[in-house]
Design a protein around this motif. Structure first.
Motif, short mmCIF file in Angstrom:
data_model
loop_
_atom_site.label_atom_id
_atom_site.label_comp_id
_atom_site.label_asym_id
_atom_site.label_seq_id
_atom_site.Cartn_x
_atom_site.Cartn_y
_atom_site.Cartn_z
N ASP A 142 -47.16 -34.46 9.20
CA ASP A 142 -46.67 -33.33 10.00
C ASP A 142 -45.89 -33.87 11.20
N ALA A 143 -44.71 -33.30 11.44
CA ALA A 143 -43.85 -33.79 12.53
C ALA A 143 -44.51 -33.59 13.88
N GLN A 144 -45.19 -32.47 14.08
CA GLN A 144 -45.83 -32.20 15.36
C GLN A 144 -46.91 -33.23 15.65
N GLN A 145 -47.71 -33.59 14.65
CA GLN A 145 -48.74 -34.60 14.85
C GLN A 145 -48.14 -35.97 15.12
N ALA A 146 -47.06 -36.29 14.39
CA ALA A 146 -46.42 -37.59 14.58
C ALA A 146 -45.86 -37.73 15.99
N PHE A 147 -45.14 -36.70 16.47
CA PHE A 147 -44.55 -36.77 17.80
C PHE A 147 -45.63 -36.73 18.88
N ALA A 148 -46.76 -36.05 18.62
CA ALA A 148 -47.87 -36.04 19.58
C ALA A 148 -48.48 -37.43 19.69
N TYR A 149 -48.61 -38.13 18.57
CA TYR A 149 -49.16 -39.50 18.60
C TYR A 149 -48.22 -40.43 19.35
N VAL A 150 -46.92 -40.31 19.07
CA VAL A 150 -45.95 -41.16 19.78
C VAL A 150 -45.95 -40.85 21.26
N ARG A 151 -46.08 -39.58 21.61
CA ARG A 151 -46.14 -39.21 23.03
C ARG A 151 -47.37 -39.83 23.70
N GLY A 152 -48.48 -39.89 22.98
CA GLY A 152 -49.66 -40.56 23.51
C GLY A 152 -49.44 -42.05 23.70
#
Length: 458
Positions: free
Chosen positions: A364-374
């Motif tokens: 999921d793109a939202q989960q991926a970008f949330a992980y990268v943001r972390g």
């Protein structure tokens, strides 16, 4: 059926290999084809039917393309339609809506055959070569099926060009050195999958499945590294298994991955990552772009790598991953490939590859970008108690995986080869290593209940 299973390791492979070499010479081709068909049927009747129908379609398309070869535009149009149809089938069978479909006795997920992505590339390579007049259309459907359905390369490749594959025929006599070397390569690949890839991947899964940000930035970066290692070790491990199995039949496969994953530039990483797939896309997609300007070259590389990303899976994250790799290669091309500050280049490449591993892995793109943001500071910077507990459980396997991904495990073999006084130890040590790997792989299969899953379903 897949390689990392009890059924394959203790039943299918030894029985079919013995049956092939015990079969009289004139029946060997039939036994060889029957082995491949039996393996495909082991994955399910519905998925096998999809592959068989596509094989027959490729056979008919090749004959048709050759028949109208004098009409260049028409033959090109037919070839393009074949490519559109095969990629459409791949996209349709991969779609979430179809895979979640359940109607009575049939489930949508049962229609997707493992290795369909590689099958499509090899099928289109055959059609393109016939259309360009570089090889004649195959008149015997069983010979084409031998190329398209050869089971060692179905699951995770490599992609072998038709003109190269058709020249290789299976061995007719049993050679102990051939089978022994192939089995040793297979066991190494299986150990990379079971011993390292699956275990180090658990470190990443624990982080992403946490209900709330319980881990620090350091752990998130280690998790991204763990995912990068897991992807490399699994994909290269399956490539080792495929190469080893093919060698048992006397067939040579090209190498798919380099011996390491740590490089000072993205370009060097790209040259060694899934080589045969990358070469296929640059041969059939990248060459479609013509232009002398450097920026146009960068655009062509980005588009080609974007297609490679979508080939892995039809997701926004894989597209971003592919085009990001292409953009980094283009920037290095514009700035020059000279490595002035090797340590900084290694660090920068490591950072980019870790971010790319998250994009490639997260569904999921939202989960991926949330992980990268972390990873970039969206979670606590100071270590937490959860960090310590997780590191105590997985630090050793991460260190071993880093060592294996550096290619250093081959140091002993090179040392024995180069030292004439110790060269006599090569054979007994190899035999002991093969026995140890076999026992270890069997024990790990027991712990995984006899079979394991894929990180990337291709």
């Amino acid at each position: 059926m897949q390689f990392a299973s009890f059924t394959f390791l203790f039943l299918f492979f030894p029985l079919t290999l013995a049956a092939y070499y015990l079969t009289p010479g004139r029946w060997k081709n039939i036994t060889f084809l029957a082995t491949n068909i039996l393996f495909i049927l082991g994955g399910g009747v519905l998925s096998a039917t999809v592959l068989f129908l596509m094989t027959i379609g490729t056979y008919g398309a090749g004959i048709l393309i050759e028949h109208i070869s004098a009409l260049r535009k028409l033959s090109g149009l037919v070839t393009a339609l074949v490519a559109i149809m095969e990629f459409s089938v791949l996209i349709l069978l991969r779609s979430v809506s179809l895979q979640n479909l359940t109607t009575g006795w049939m489930r949508g997920v049962d229609l997707f055959p493992l290795g369909l992505s590689f099958f499509v590339l090899q099928s289109l390579d055959y059609c393109f070569e016939v259309q360009r007049g570089r090889c004649p259309a195959q008149r015997h459907v069983f010979e084409l099926a031998r190329y398209l359905l050869f089971y060692p390369r179905l699951i995770m490749g490599p992609v072998v060009p038709y003109r190269a594959a058709i020249k290789q025929v299976p061995a007719t006599r049993c050679h102990a050195s051939l089978i022994g070397g192939g089995m040793f390569r297979f066991l190494i690949g299986l150990a990379k999958k079971l011993l390292l890839a699956d275990w180090v991947n658990m470190f990443y899964l624990i982080i992403v499945q946490a209900d709330e940000p319980a881990y620090s930035v350091m752990i998130l970066w280690l998790g991204a590294l763990a995912k990068l290692l897991a992807l490399f070790l699994e994909l290269s491990g399956y490539a080792d298994m495929a190469i080893g199995l093919a060698q048992c039949y006397g067939i040579r496969f090209p190498e798919s991955y380099g011996k390491t994953i740590f490089y000072p530039t993205i370009s060097q990483f790209a040259d060694q990552w899934n080589r045969t797939v990358v070469q296929w896309f640059f041969h059939y997609v990248g060459t479609r772009f013509h232009g002398s300007r450097k920026l146009f070259h960068v655009f062509a590389v980005m588009v080609t790598w974007g297609c490679i990303g979508l080939w892995y899976d039809l997701r926004l994250t894989t597209l971003v991953w592919g085009m990001g790799i292409g953009l980094c290669i283009g920037i290095e091309y514009l700035m020059g490939y000279g490595i002035r500050y090797p340590v900084l280049r290694y660090i920068l490449t490591f950072v980019l590859l870790c971010v790319g591993a998250v994009l490639l892995a997260q569904p999921d793109a939202q989960q991926a970008f949330a992980y990268v943001r972390g990873m970039l500071g969206g979670v606590p910077i100071t270590p937490t108690d959860a960090d310590g507990r997780l590191l105590r459980s997985y630090l050793l396997v991460i260190l071993i995986s880093v060592y294996a991904a550096c290619g250093n495990w081959q140091t002993l073999t090179r040392f024995l080869d180069q030292n004439s006084r110790l060269s006599f130890l090569r054979q007994p040590l190899t035999l002991l290593a093969a026995l140890a790997l076999f026992v270890l792989d069997a024990v790990l299969l027991v712990s995984f209940d006899g079979t394991v899953s894929f990180q990337l379903t291709l």
